[in-house]
Design a protein around this motif. Structure first.
Motif, mmCIF file in Angstrom:
data_model
loop_
_atom_site.group_PDB
_atom_site.id
_atom_site.type_symbol
_atom_site.label_atom_id
_atom_site.label_comp_id
_atom_site.label_asym_id
_atom_site.label_seq_id
_atom_site.Cartn_x
_atom_site.Cartn_y
_atom_site.Cartn_z
ATOM 1 N N ILE A 127 49.466 33.560 24.725
ATOM 2 C CA ILE A 127 48.460 33.248 23.703
ATOM 3 C C ILE A 127 47.949 34.493 22.991
ATOM 4 O O ILE A 127 47.037 34.415 22.173
ATOM 5 C CB ILE A 127 47.269 32.474 24.309
ATOM 6 C CG1 ILE A 127 46.545 33.323 25.356
ATOM 7 C CG2 ILE A 127 47.733 31.155 24.884
ATOM 8 C CD1 ILE A 127 45.225 32.730 25.813
ATOM 9 N N GLN A 128 48.551 35.635 23.277
ATOM 10 C CA GLN A 128 48.123 36.883 22.646
ATOM 11 C C GLN A 128 48.654 36.943 21.205
ATOM 12 O O GLN A 128 49.554 36.198 20.834
ATOM 13 C CB GLN A 128 48.648 38.086 23.428
ATOM 14 C CG GLN A 128 48.235 38.098 24.885
ATOM 15 C CD GLN A 128 46.727 38.147 25.069
ATOM 16 O OE1 GLN A 128 46.057 38.977 24.459
ATOM 17 N NE2 GLN A 128 46.203 37.266 25.902
ATOM 18 N N THR A 129 48.075 37.845 20.430
ATOM 19 C CA THR A 129 48.586 38.086 19.086
ATOM 20 C C THR A 129 49.163 39.494 19.026
ATOM 21 O O THR A 129 48.642 40.415 19.664
ATOM 22 C CB THR A 129 47.494 37.936 18.008
ATOM 23 O OG1 THR A 129 46.412 38.800 18.321
ATOM 24 C CG2 THR A 129 46.998 36.504 17.927
ATOM 25 N N VAL A 130 50.251 39.632 18.293
ATOM 26 C CA VAL A 130 50.912 40.915 18.106
ATOM 27 C C VAL A 130 51.024 41.122 16.607
ATOM 28 O O VAL A 130 51.687 40.348 15.916
ATOM 29 C CB VAL A 130 52.316 40.923 18.760
ATOM 30 C CG1 VAL A 130 53.009 42.249 18.520
ATOM 31 C CG2 VAL A 130 52.218 40.617 20.248
ATOM 32 N N GLU A 131 50.334 42.150 16.106
ATOM 33 C CA GLU A 131 50.330 42.425 14.672
ATOM 34 C C GLU A 131 49.948 41.177 13.873
ATOM 35 O O GLU A 131 50.605 40.795 12.925
ATOM 36 C CB GLU A 131 51.682 42.989 14.241
ATOM 37 C CG GLU A 131 52.004 44.306 14.906
ATOM 38 C CD GLU A 131 53.396 44.817 14.563
ATOM 39 O OE1 GLU A 131 54.047 44.258 13.658
ATOM 40 O OE2 GLU A 131 53.817 45.787 15.202
ATOM 41 N N LEU A 133 50.249 38.114 14.505
ATOM 42 C CA LEU A 133 51.127 36.956 14.665
ATOM 43 C C LEU A 133 51.069 36.514 16.118
ATOM 44 O O LEU A 133 50.855 37.320 17.023
ATOM 45 C CB LEU A 133 52.570 37.301 14.297
ATOM 46 C CG LEU A 133 52.803 37.742 12.853
ATOM 47 C CD1 LEU A 133 54.233 38.242 12.692
ATOM 48 C CD2 LEU A 133 52.535 36.587 11.899
ATOM 49 N N ALA A 134 51.304 35.232 16.344
ATOM 50 C CA ALA A 134 51.330 34.729 17.710
ATOM 51 C C ALA A 134 52.474 35.389 18.470
ATOM 52 O O ALA A 134 53.578 35.542 17.946
ATOM 53 C CB ALA A 134 51.511 33.215 17.704
ATOM 54 N N TRP A 155 51.887 38.058 33.568
ATOM 55 C CA TRP A 155 52.286 38.973 32.498
ATOM 56 C C TRP A 155 53.099 38.227 31.460
ATOM 57 O O TRP A 155 53.626 37.159 31.703
ATOM 58 C CB TRP A 155 53.070 40.159 33.051
ATOM 59 C CG TRP A 155 54.469 39.854 33.460
ATOM 60 C CD1 TRP A 155 55.595 40.009 32.720
ATOM 61 C CD2 TRP A 155 54.902 39.307 34.705
ATOM 62 N NE1 TRP A 155 56.706 39.609 33.421
ATOM 63 C CE2 TRP A 155 56.295 39.172 34.651
ATOM 64 C CE3 TRP A 155 54.237 38.918 35.870
ATOM 65 C CZ2 TRP A 155 57.038 38.668 35.703
ATOM 66 C CZ3 TRP A 155 54.979 38.413 36.917
ATOM 67 C CH2 TRP A 155 56.359 38.300 36.827
ATOM 68 N N CYS A 156 53.177 38.854 30.281
ATOM 69 C CA CYS A 156 53.970 38.318 29.181
ATOM 70 C C CYS A 156 55.311 39.038 29.141
ATOM 71 O O CYS A 156 55.375 40.251 29.324
ATOM 72 C CB CYS A 156 53.244 38.504 27.852
ATOM 73 S SG CYS A 156 54.226 37.942 26.438
ATOM 74 N N THR A 157 56.349 38.296 28.857
ATOM 75 C CA THR A 157 57.688 38.869 28.783
ATOM 76 C C THR A 157 57.910 39.647 27.491
ATOM 77 O O THR A 157 58.931 40.301 27.343
ATOM 78 C CB THR A 157 58.759 37.766 28.869
ATOM 79 O OG1 THR A 157 58.565 36.848 27.772
ATOM 80 C CG2 THR A 157 58.693 37.031 30.193
ATOM 81 N N HIS A 158 56.960 39.582 26.569
ATOM 82 C CA HIS A 158 57.181 40.185 25.258
ATOM 83 C C HIS A 158 56.143 41.251 24.895
ATOM 84 O O HIS A 158 56.502 42.364 24.545
ATOM 85 C CB HIS A 158 57.199 39.081 24.198
ATOM 86 C CG HIS A 158 57.462 39.567 22.815
ATOM 87 N ND1 HIS A 158 58.685 40.041 22.413
ATOM 88 C CD2 HIS A 158 56.645 39.667 21.735
ATOM 89 C CE1 HIS A 158 58.617 40.391 21.139
ATOM 90 N NE2 HIS A 158 57.390 40.184 20.715
ATOM 91 N N CYS A 159 54.874 40.919 24.959
ATOM 92 C CA CYS A 159 53.852 41.797 24.370
ATOM 93 C C CYS A 159 53.226 42.798 25.326
ATOM 94 O O CYS A 159 52.454 43.647 24.902
ATOM 95 C CB CYS A 159 52.746 40.962 23.725
ATOM 96 S SG CYS A 159 51.648 40.141 24.899
ATOM 97 N N MET A 179 45.580 26.143 24.508
ATOM 98 C CA MET A 179 46.557 25.056 24.560
ATOM 99 C C MET A 179 45.949 23.742 24.055
ATOM 100 O O MET A 179 46.630 22.939 23.423
ATOM 101 C CB MET A 179 47.114 24.877 25.976
ATOM 102 C CG MET A 179 47.931 26.092 26.449
ATOM 103 S SD MET A 179 49.162 26.696 25.273
ATOM 104 C CE MET A 179 50.362 25.378 25.345
ATOM 105 N N ARG A 180 44.652 23.519 24.287
ATOM 106 C CA ARG A 180 43.990 22.334 23.706
ATOM 107 C C ARG A 180 44.024 22.393 22.180
ATOM 108 O O ARG A 180 44.273 21.404 21.521
ATOM 109 C CB ARG A 180 42.538 22.270 24.172
ATOM 110 C CG ARG A 180 42.354 21.653 25.507
ATOM 111 C CD ARG A 180 40.867 21.379 25.802
ATOM 112 N NE ARG A 180 40.681 21.391 27.211
ATOM 113 C CZ ARG A 180 39.927 22.249 27.899
ATOM 114 N NH1 ARG A 180 39.217 23.148 27.261
ATOM 115 N NH2 ARG A 180 39.846 22.182 29.188
ATOM 116 N N GLY A 181 43.782 23.596 21.635
ATOM 117 C CA GLY A 181 43.832 23.787 20.194
ATOM 118 C C GLY A 181 45.214 23.539 19.643
ATOM 119 O O GLY A 181 45.393 22.928 18.590
ATOM 120 N N VAL A 182 46.248 23.986 20.357
ATOM 121 C CA VAL A 182 47.631 23.765 19.937
ATOM 122 C C VAL A 182 47.941 22.280 19.948
ATOM 123 O O VAL A 182 48.536 21.743 19.011
ATOM 124 C CB VAL A 182 48.619 24.538 20.853
ATOM 125 C CG1 VAL A 182 50.051 24.105 20.609
ATOM 126 C CG2 VAL A 182 48.461 26.043 20.656
#
Length: 188
Positions: A127-131, A133-134, A155-159, A179-182
């Motif tokens: 749920i983090q943002t990178v630059e 973007l989701a 941990w996140c596999t990306h950010c 996730m409720r918002g999504v």
């Protein structure tokens, strides 16, 4: 990236140490014979090779892009220490996301090999943002702390996001709300 580069040399050693299966016969059966299975952990061999190959590739990327000489020694520990000196450049480079993801996967893969009971559990989307973007990564968790060297964490596999157990409750609340918002957006 720094955390993964710090962890990889020790994990690589642990993976290499787990390659001989101690005669337990966990490797493939000898084809066409009644011989017992080979006393080798093929997953450990594959992972040790992958760590060496990917770390060597990242060193090559930095040396070619920056016109530098690589580390004096060619072992994983020396390469990771050398890369740690260039982590700021890597983090600012066009390769940052890819390198981050590769290093995270190397750490996860090593943990799966050396401690199968600690195989990461996929939790869902990050749920983090990178630059602005989701994040496109997946949250994973290790929920047991077997030996104190590899603590329980999310941990996140990306950010590069990470939460230790002291942050899990608050993070869980934030994730559930996201996730409720999504779900509301998808239904509406």
């Amino acid at each position: 990236m720094t955390r993964h580069l710090d962890q990889l040399p020790g994990l690589h050693e642990d993976v290499v140490e787990s390659m001989p299966a101690g005669g337990s016969g966990t490797g493939p059966a000898v084809s066409g014979t009644r011989e017992p299975r080979l006393p080798v952990n093929l997953d450990a061999g594959d992972q040790a090779s992958q760590i060496d190959k990917d770390v060597r590739y990242i060193v090559g990327l930095v040396t070619s892009e920056r016109g530098l000489a690589g580390p004096q020694r060619a072992d994983v520990a020396s390469r990771c220490a050398w890369l740690a000196e260039h982590v700021e450049w890597l983090a600012a480079s066009d390769y940052a996301a890819e390198v981050r993801a590769v290093l995270a996967e190397l750490v996860s893969g090593a943990l799966r090999v050396i401690s199968p009971i600690r195989k990461p559990i996929a939790l869902g989307p990050c749920i983090q943002t990178v630059e602005d973007l989701a994040c496109e990564g997946t949250l994973q968790a290790n929920i047991t702390n077997v030996d104190g060297r590899h603590p329980a964490r999310i941990w996140c596999t990306h950010c590069g996001f990470e939460a230790n157990t002291s942050h899990w409750f608050r993070f869980g609340e934030d994730w559930r709300e996201h996730m409720r918002g999504v779900a509301t957006t998808a239904v509406g």
